[in-house]
Motif scaffolding. Sequence first.
Motif, PDB file in Angstrom:
ATOM      1  N   SER A  88       0.760  -1.043   0.064  1.00  0.00           N
ATOM      2  CA  SER A  88       0.133  -0.088   0.142  1.00  0.00           C
ATOM      3  C   SER A  88       0.725   1.172  -0.027  1.00  0.00           C
ATOM      4  O   SER A  88       2.122   1.209   0.629  1.00  0.00           O
ATOM      5  CB  SER A  88      -0.831  -0.098   1.147  1.00  0.00           C
ATOM      6  N   GLU A  92      -2.708   5.302   1.976  1.00  0.00           N
ATOM      7  CA  GLU A  92      -3.600   4.217   2.312  1.00  0.00           C
ATOM      8  C   GLU A  92      -3.198   3.943   3.754  1.00  0.00           C
ATOM      9  O   GLU A  92      -4.152   3.659   4.516  1.00  0.00           O
ATOM     10  CB  GLU A  92      -3.308   3.089   1.191  1.00  0.00           C
ATOM     11  N   TYR A  96      -5.407   3.832   6.887  1.00  0.00           N
ATOM     12  CA  TYR A  96      -5.716   2.654   7.781  1.00  0.00           C
ATOM     13  C   TYR A  96      -5.439   2.930   9.165  1.00  0.00           C
ATOM     14  O   TYR A  96      -6.145   2.637  10.171  1.00  0.00           O
ATOM     15  CB  TYR A  96      -5.021   1.638   7.294  1.00  0.00           C
ATOM     16  N   GLU A 122     -10.367  11.491  -2.678  1.00  0.00           N
ATOM     17  CA  GLU A 122      -9.070  10.652  -2.498  1.00  0.00           C
ATOM     18  C   GLU A 122      -9.487   9.468  -1.404  1.00  0.00           C
ATOM     19  O   GLU A 122      -9.104   8.394  -1.441  1.00  0.00           O
ATOM     20  CB  GLU A 122      -7.986  11.476  -2.270  1.00  0.00           C
ATOM     21  N   LYS A 125     -12.091   6.767  -2.238  1.00  0.00           N
ATOM     22  CA  LYS A 125     -11.346   5.817  -3.128  1.00  0.00           C
ATOM     23  C   LYS A 125     -10.493   4.752  -2.240  1.00  0.00           C
ATOM     24  O   LYS A 125     -10.573   3.788  -2.593  1.00  0.00           O
ATOM     25  CB  LYS A 125     -10.358   6.515  -4.155  1.00  0.00           C
ATOM     26  N   ILE A 126      -9.617   5.323  -1.266  1.00  0.00           N
ATOM     27  CA  ILE A 126      -9.086   4.564  -0.215  1.00  0.00           C
ATOM     28  C   ILE A 126      -9.772   3.469   0.555  1.00  0.00           C
ATOM     29  O   ILE A 126      -9.472   2.573   0.643  1.00  0.00           O
ATOM     30  CB  ILE A 126      -7.866   5.363   0.241  1.00  0.00           C
ATOM     31  N   LYS A 128     -12.639   2.527  -0.152  1.00  0.00           N
ATOM     32  CA  LYS A 128     -13.270   1.463  -1.327  1.00  0.00           C
ATOM     33  C   LYS A 128     -12.343   0.159  -1.320  1.00  0.00           C
ATOM     34  O   LYS A 128     -12.672  -0.696  -1.254  1.00  0.00           O
ATOM     35  CB  LYS A 128     -13.705   1.839  -2.588  1.00  0.00           C
ATOM     36  N   ASN A 129     -10.926   0.681  -1.476  1.00  0.00           N
ATOM     37  CA  ASN A 129     -10.121  -0.264  -1.638  1.00  0.00           C
ATOM     38  C   ASN A 129      -9.751  -0.959  -0.438  1.00  0.00           C
ATOM     39  O   ASN A 129      -9.339  -2.194  -0.583  1.00  0.00           O
ATOM     40  CB  ASN A 129      -8.823   0.513  -2.207  1.00  0.00           C
ATOM     41  N   LEU A 130      -9.577  -0.309   0.737  1.00  0.00           N
ATOM     42  CA  LEU A 130      -9.493  -1.240   2.023  1.00  0.00           C
ATOM     43  C   LEU A 130     -10.612  -2.104   2.226  1.00  0.00           C
ATOM     44  O   LEU A 130     -10.325  -2.923   2.685  1.00  0.00           O
ATOM     45  CB  LEU A 130      -9.185  -0.216   3.198  1.00  0.00           C
ATOM     46  N   GLU A 131     -11.828  -1.497   1.819  1.00  0.00           N
ATOM     47  CA  GLU A 131     -12.960  -2.502   2.170  1.00  0.00           C
ATOM     48  C   GLU A 131     -12.813  -3.991   1.286  1.00  0.00           C
ATOM     49  O   GLU A 131     -13.128  -4.854   1.766  1.00  0.00           O
ATOM     50  CB  GLU A 131     -14.092  -1.833   1.925  1.00  0.00           C
ATOM     51  N   SER A 132     -12.335  -3.555  -0.039  1.00  0.00           N
ATOM     52  CA  SER A 132     -12.202  -4.690  -0.874  1.00  0.00           C
ATOM     53  C   SER A 132     -11.268  -5.651  -0.437  1.00  0.00           C
ATOM     54  O   SER A 132     -11.432  -7.091  -0.665  1.00  0.00           O
ATOM     55  CB  SER A 132     -12.183  -4.157  -2.382  1.00  0.00           C
ATOM     56  N   LYS A 133     -10.087  -5.198   0.263  1.00  0.00           N
ATOM     57  CA  LYS A 133      -9.286  -6.218   0.841  1.00  0.00           C
ATOM     58  C   LYS A 133      -9.435  -6.539   2.049  1.00  0.00           C
ATOM     59  O   LYS A 133      -8.944  -7.646   2.692  1.00  0.00           O
ATOM     60  CB  LYS A 133      -7.910  -5.088   0.882  1.00  0.00           C
TER      61      LYS A 133
END
Length: 316
Positions: A88, A92, A96, A122, A125-126, A128-133
């Motif tokens: 990351s 990000e 977190y 931004e 976007k971050i 959503k990315n952390l949720e997908s992981k």
Amino acid sequence: MAEVKVKKETNLSEPAEIENRIKELCQQFPQGITDQVIQNDLPHLEPQQRAMALNKLLSLGQLDLLRNSSGLLYRLKDTQSASKMKGSDNQEKLVYQIIEDAGNKGIWSREIRFKSNLPLTEINKILKNLESKKLIKAVKSVAASKKKVYMLYNVQPDRSVTGGAWYSDQDFESEFVEVLNQQCFKFLQSKAEAARDGKQSPMVQRNSSFATSHEVWKYICELGISKVDLSMDDIETILNTLIYDGKVEMTVIAAKEGTVGSVDGQVKLYRGVNAILQPTGLVKTPCGLCPVFHDCHEGGEISPSSCVYMSEWLGF
């Protein structure tokens, strides 16, 4: 917090020594250290040397860079978090870390923006990315139906966020609460009746009619009327509503160490009571408890003919 003077070190010249000393300071202050703390500890260190050491520790992923009201904070990185966030970017990692610091109460996206100084687009976007992981999750708060708070994926939300046992999908379970009220009162009534049937002295009867919150909790659990696990605090909340209704009284007595349900050497006892005086008929009507009673008149914005509470009470 960390804006305190620490013990002065001897002059350090080697980069590795400077880096080790900074990590030692971070261990002394787990919540993080400011640049001023490093200056106080290493007063003879050149600003360029200090900056080089910090940048190297940040690039190696050994420190986290955070921001609070007093400025930037440097904190020793958690090895578990570091492995999760491998690959990351710094933005990000910062988001977190902010969410992790929020704990089980979570944090709103606006607060994340304030603490990170990142644009909202931004941040979204971050997130959503952390949720997908599956590193974080969004939880709806009962305090505001349209408000979502973010917390780490494996963290159990605080009851102030979910509403505890009394809420289901943000809806207050009034029927469930009413059933628990009735069953708790029924148990205390049966306890009082059993004490009266004992034909003992009035004082013994009174003492025998009391029950601990643990006894009430055990009774409710054995009934199996709850689909969720109820805690002792949940049952005490129900018992408190019965106290406010004048149906139950509570007393506190000293308890032996290790007594079930005791807190700080004390245990709460509850017993069902009968009202000394029955409320008058007027108090039982909606008008008797109406906070806008004096503003109510026929033809007005608040009137008896349009009062939904009056209609329900009369059974129309």
